[in-house]
Design a protein around this motif. Structure first.
Motif: not given
Length: 346
Positions: A221-222, A208-209, A224
């Motif tokens: 921050n998205e 989804t990024f 991991s």
């Protein structure tokens, strides 16, 4: 083998350039995903000659996989679809492609795997192991969260000392996923029977990024980052990811979004830099000047730059000795810098 990080690259030109030019220690064991028969359509070499030359050029051992989890369609890049589709239609042929490269068995470890997107084919892993074991001292087994129990049960009697098990969760790692934690325990329990290495692979950047959401010089921050700290706690010997590159569908696209994702190993964060959508010139007018005047670039040590071919390429761009508006070049920079950072912090 005392490796701790498995950078995943594909046998396309930008990725191969990174792994050939970037030096790294025995803490790094790359995984090459064979998605085409040769890195460029214009290559004068055939499948065998091209990859024989590649293995001669790299300085250390590497894992080699023909990935079985990629979903192909009519949108898939033609030479990738041409290579993968016949193998997916007749999976027994994947071992033939790996055996063709067995003239240099000391340079790579073949990866045995299956297609997680189809019904599990009992005996498929066993047949691959039987065919490859005679040519290679060590083998690796790539398991996915789907069908993992069936696959694990099948490989238990096949494992030899120094084999490697790769468990690929195909999404960003989350320490809160209780179901996967049980899977991790079952995989690592296999260490009680053989002296094997276990690796957890994830796709750090979520599907989804979107690059459009990045704010220049802001932490992403998205993405991991917890696995860097958690892989040892989970009893894995190493972890792997796609080196700061989003694991995109291998589809034809003419759109370009000039951007760069910088990884800071000491802080374990990713920071974004971007230009304007579909305007490659903004690699020159925005991405490069914003990055090279940022704290991210200016905090990199001279020792790191000296040992990172990606950062050397940035210097060459600044001095006008290298082209700037090439997405392939920036992909190589991302991979090289990411590998060097991991080599320094692990």
């Amino acid at each position: 083998m005392d490796f701790k990080y498995v950078p995943i690259i594909r046998n396309r030109s930008a990725e191969r350039t990174s792994i050939i030019k970037q030096s790294y220690s025995n803490k790094i064991l790359p995984l090459l995903e064979m998605v085409v028969d040769k890195p460029t359509v214009k290559s004068k070499y055939n499948y065998f000659d091209d990859h024989t030359k590649f293995f001669d050029d790299i300085k250390s051992k590497i894992l080699v996989d023909i990935p079985m989890n990629i979903k192909t369609s009519l949108k898939t890049i033609k030479n990738i679809r041409t290579f993968l589709k016949p193998i997916y239609d007749n999976p027994s042929t994947r071992v033939d492609y790996l055996k063709k490269l067995s003239s240099n068995p000391s340079k790579f470890i073949p990866v045995i795997s299956y297609n997680p997107n189809k019904e599990y084919n009992s005996g498929f892993l066993r047949n691959q192991e039987k065919t490859l074991r005679g040519d290679f001292k060590n083998l690796a087994f790539r398991l996915f969260s789907k069908h993992s129990i069936n696959a694990a049960n099948e490989i238990i009697p096949l494992l030899k000392d120094d084999d490697i098990i790769l468990i690929d969760i195909e999404k960003p790692y989350s320490k809160n996923d209780k179901k996967l934690i049980e899977l991790y325990k079952s995989i690592n329990n296999l260490k009680t029977t053989k002296k094997i290495k276990t690796v957890i692979i994830h796709t750090a950047i979520p599907k989804t990024f979107k690059k459009s959401s990045m704010v220049n010089q802001s932490i992403l921050n998205e993405i991991s980052t917890d696995l860097l700290k958690d892989f040892k706690t989970l009893n894995f010997d190493a972890f792997g990811d796609y080196c700061g590159i989003k694991n995109l569908p291998l589809e034809n696209t003419k759109a370009v979004y000039p951007s760069y994702i910088h990884y800071n190993g000491q802080k374990n964060v990713y920071v974004g830099f971007k230009g304007n959508f579909n305007k490659p010139i903004t690699f020159t007018t925005k991405v490069l000047p914003i990055y090279t005047t940022s704290s991210c670039w200016n905090s990199i040590s001279s020792d790191h730059i000296d040992k990172c071919c990606g950062c050397k390429k940035i210097l060459a761009m600044q001095s006008g000795k290298s082209k700037i508006n090439s997405p392939r070049t920036w992909k190589s920079i991302t991979i090289s810098h990411h590998i060097r950072e991991m080599d320094e912090i692990l």
